[in-house]
Motif scaffolding. Structure first.
Motif, PDB file in Angstrom:
ATOM      1  N   ASP A   1       0.834  -1.201   0.000  1.00  0.00           N
ATOM      2  CA  ASP A   1       0.000   0.000   0.000  1.00  0.00           C
ATOM      3  C   ASP A   1       0.873   1.256   0.000  1.00  0.00           C
ATOM      4  O   ASP A   1       0.632   2.188  -0.775  1.00  0.00           O
ATOM      5  N   ALA A   2       1.905   1.278   0.834  1.00  0.00           N
ATOM      6  CA  ALA A   2       2.802   2.439   0.914  1.00  0.00           C
ATOM      7  C   ALA A   2       3.522   2.677  -0.413  1.00  0.00           C
ATOM      8  O   ALA A   2       3.622   3.812  -0.891  1.00  0.00           O
ATOM      9  N   ALA A   3       4.018   1.607  -1.026  1.00  0.00           N
ATOM     10  CA  ALA A   3       4.744   1.749  -2.297  1.00  0.00           C
ATOM     11  C   ALA A   3       3.811   2.169  -3.426  1.00  0.00           C
ATOM     12  O   ALA A   3       4.144   3.055  -4.227  1.00  0.00           O
ATOM     13  N   LEU A   4       2.638   1.555  -3.497  1.00  0.00           N
ATOM     14  CA  LEU A   4       1.685   1.882  -4.558  1.00  0.00           C
ATOM     15  C   LEU A   4       1.213   3.325  -4.442  1.00  0.00           C
ATOM     16  O   LEU A   4       1.156   4.057  -5.436  1.00  0.00           O
TER      17      LEU A   4
ATOM     18  N   VAL B   1      -5.047  10.212  -4.352  1.00  0.00           N
ATOM     19  CA  VAL B   1      -4.737   8.899  -3.759  1.00  0.00           C
ATOM     20  C   VAL B   1      -4.197   9.056  -2.339  1.00  0.00           C
ATOM     21  O   VAL B   1      -4.395   8.179  -1.494  1.00  0.00           O
ATOM     22  N   ALA B   2      -3.562  10.180  -2.043  1.00  0.00           N
ATOM     23  CA  ALA B   2      -3.016  10.409  -0.701  1.00  0.00           C
ATOM     24  C   ALA B   2      -4.108  10.354   0.364  1.00  0.00           C
ATOM     25  O   ALA B   2      -3.841   9.997   1.516  1.00  0.00           O
ATOM     26  N   ASP B   3      -5.347  10.664  -0.010  1.00  0.00           N
ATOM     27  CA  ASP B   3      -6.451  10.683   0.945  1.00  0.00           C
ATOM     28  C   ASP B   3      -7.306   9.426   0.917  1.00  0.00           C
ATOM     29  O   ASP B   3      -8.293   9.331   1.642  1.00  0.00           O
ATOM     30  N   PHE B   4      -6.960   8.440   0.082  1.00  0.00           N
ATOM     31  CA  PHE B   4      -7.678   7.173   0.070  1.00  0.00           C
ATOM     32  C   PHE B   4      -7.371   6.434   1.377  1.00  0.00           C
ATOM     33  O   PHE B   4      -6.268   6.514   1.907  1.00  0.00           O
ATOM     34  N   GLU B   5      -8.351   5.699   1.879  1.00  0.00           N
ATOM     35  CA  GLU B   5      -8.130   4.899   3.074  1.00  0.00           C
ATOM     36  C   GLU B   5      -8.521   3.460   2.798  1.00  0.00           C
ATOM     37  O   GLU B   5      -9.657   3.178   2.412  1.00  0.00           O
TER      38      GLU B   5
ATOM     39  N   ILE C   1     -10.682  -5.592  -1.909  1.00  0.00           N
ATOM     40  CA  ILE C   1     -10.101  -4.472  -1.175  1.00  0.00           C
ATOM     41  C   ILE C   1     -11.161  -3.394  -1.037  1.00  0.00           C
ATOM     42  O   ILE C   1     -11.700  -2.906  -2.036  1.00  0.00           O
ATOM     43  N   ASP C   2     -11.485  -3.035   0.212  1.00  0.00           N
ATOM     44  CA  ASP C   2     -12.446  -1.972   0.493  1.00  0.00           C
ATOM     45  C   ASP C   2     -11.682  -0.680   0.727  1.00  0.00           C
ATOM     46  O   ASP C   2     -10.743  -0.634   1.534  1.00  0.00           O
ATOM     47  N   THR C   3     -12.101   0.373   0.029  1.00  0.00           N
ATOM     48  CA  THR C   3     -11.435   1.668   0.089  1.00  0.00           C
ATOM     49  C   THR C   3     -12.476   2.747   0.319  1.00  0.00           C
ATOM     50  O   THR C   3     -13.611   2.640  -0.168  1.00  0.00           O
TER      51      THR C   3
ATOM     52  N   GLY D   1     -16.113  10.402   1.871  1.00  0.00           N
ATOM     53  CA  GLY D   1     -17.453   9.954   2.200  1.00  0.00           C
ATOM     54  C   GLY D   1     -17.990   8.846   1.310  1.00  0.00           C
ATOM     55  O   GLY D   1     -19.073   8.329   1.539  1.00  0.00           O
ATOM     56  N   GLU D   2     -17.258   8.472   0.280  1.00  0.00           N
ATOM     57  CA  GLU D   2     -17.649   7.380  -0.611  1.00  0.00           C
ATOM     58  C   GLU D   2     -16.797   6.158  -0.291  1.00  0.00           C
ATOM     59  O   GLU D   2     -15.682   6.288   0.203  1.00  0.00           O
ATOM     60  N   SER D   3     -17.327   4.979  -0.588  1.00  0.00           N
ATOM     61  CA  SER D   3     -16.535   3.761  -0.423  1.00  0.00           C
ATOM     62  C   SER D   3     -16.832   2.817  -1.574  1.00  0.00           C
ATOM     63  O   SER D   3     -17.893   2.890  -2.197  1.00  0.00           O
ATOM     64  N   TRP D   4     -15.877   1.947  -1.869  1.00  0.00           N
ATOM     65  CA  TRP D   4     -16.030   0.988  -2.951  1.00  0.00           C
ATOM     66  C   TRP D   4     -15.149  -0.220  -2.676  1.00  0.00           C
ATOM     67  O   TRP D   4     -14.250  -0.180  -1.848  1.00  0.00           O
ATOM     68  N   THR D   5     -15.456  -1.305  -3.391  1.00  0.00           N
ATOM     69  CA  THR D   5     -14.688  -2.545  -3.285  1.00  0.00           C
ATOM     70  C   THR D   5     -14.065  -2.858  -4.633  1.00  0.00           C
ATOM     71  O   THR D   5     -14.741  -2.791  -5.660  1.00  0.00           O
ATOM     72  N   THR D   6     -12.790  -3.168  -4.631  1.00  0.00           N
ATOM     73  CA  THR D   6     -12.066  -3.580  -5.823  1.00  0.00           C
ATOM     74  C   THR D   6     -11.823  -5.071  -5.723  1.00  0.00           C
ATOM     75  O   THR D   6     -11.449  -5.567  -4.659  1.00  0.00           O
TER      76      THR D   6
END
Length: 134
Positions: free
Chosen positions: A59-62, A73-77, A100-102, A106-111
């Protein structure tokens, strides 16, 4: 995305060229290191990330590789992840599916990605969503 990929008209926001992760013991503690090589918006990046486990390091490298092209992307969790075996009879050599849940703003999604382990490569690749969530 699957249909556009099959039709040959899928324009990916970035392409991962390669990645690797290893874990070792340092000073009595386990630590992981990930290297990611990717191309985003025409710029090739090679970044190393460290973490307290392989997912954290990757996660850190990507993130570090994508932030120059996609600052949001810096604010994705990363809120959760799950790894499931798709063909249990192969055990540690099984094809896996990763969810992967991100969340972001205020929005969320699953990859969802699917890939064989390194010893069972069959030309499959995981699908990569847009880093802007669209």
């Amino acid at each position: 995305m699957l249909l556009r990929d099959q039709l040959g008209v899928l324009d990916l926001p970035f392409e991962v060229d390669s990645w690797r992760v290893f874990t070792e013991e340092r000073a009595g503690e386990n630590t992981s290191e990930a290297t990611v090589k990717l191309t985003a918006k025409g710029e090739r990046q090679m970044v190393v990330g460290e973490g307290n486990g392989p997912v954290n390091a990757l996660d850190a490298a990507l993130r570090a590789a994508l932030i120059p092209a996609f600052p949001a992307v810096a604010d994705f969790e990363l809120t959760d992840y799950k790894v499931r075996l798709m063909d249990e009879e192969h055990g540690t050599d099984a094809i896996v599916r990763t969810l992967i849940d991100t969340s972001f703003g205020g929005e969320s999604w699953t990859t969802v990605g699917s890939a064989p382990t390194s010893s069972r490569r069959r030309g499959r690749r995981s699908r990569t969503p847009s880093p802007t969530g669209s």
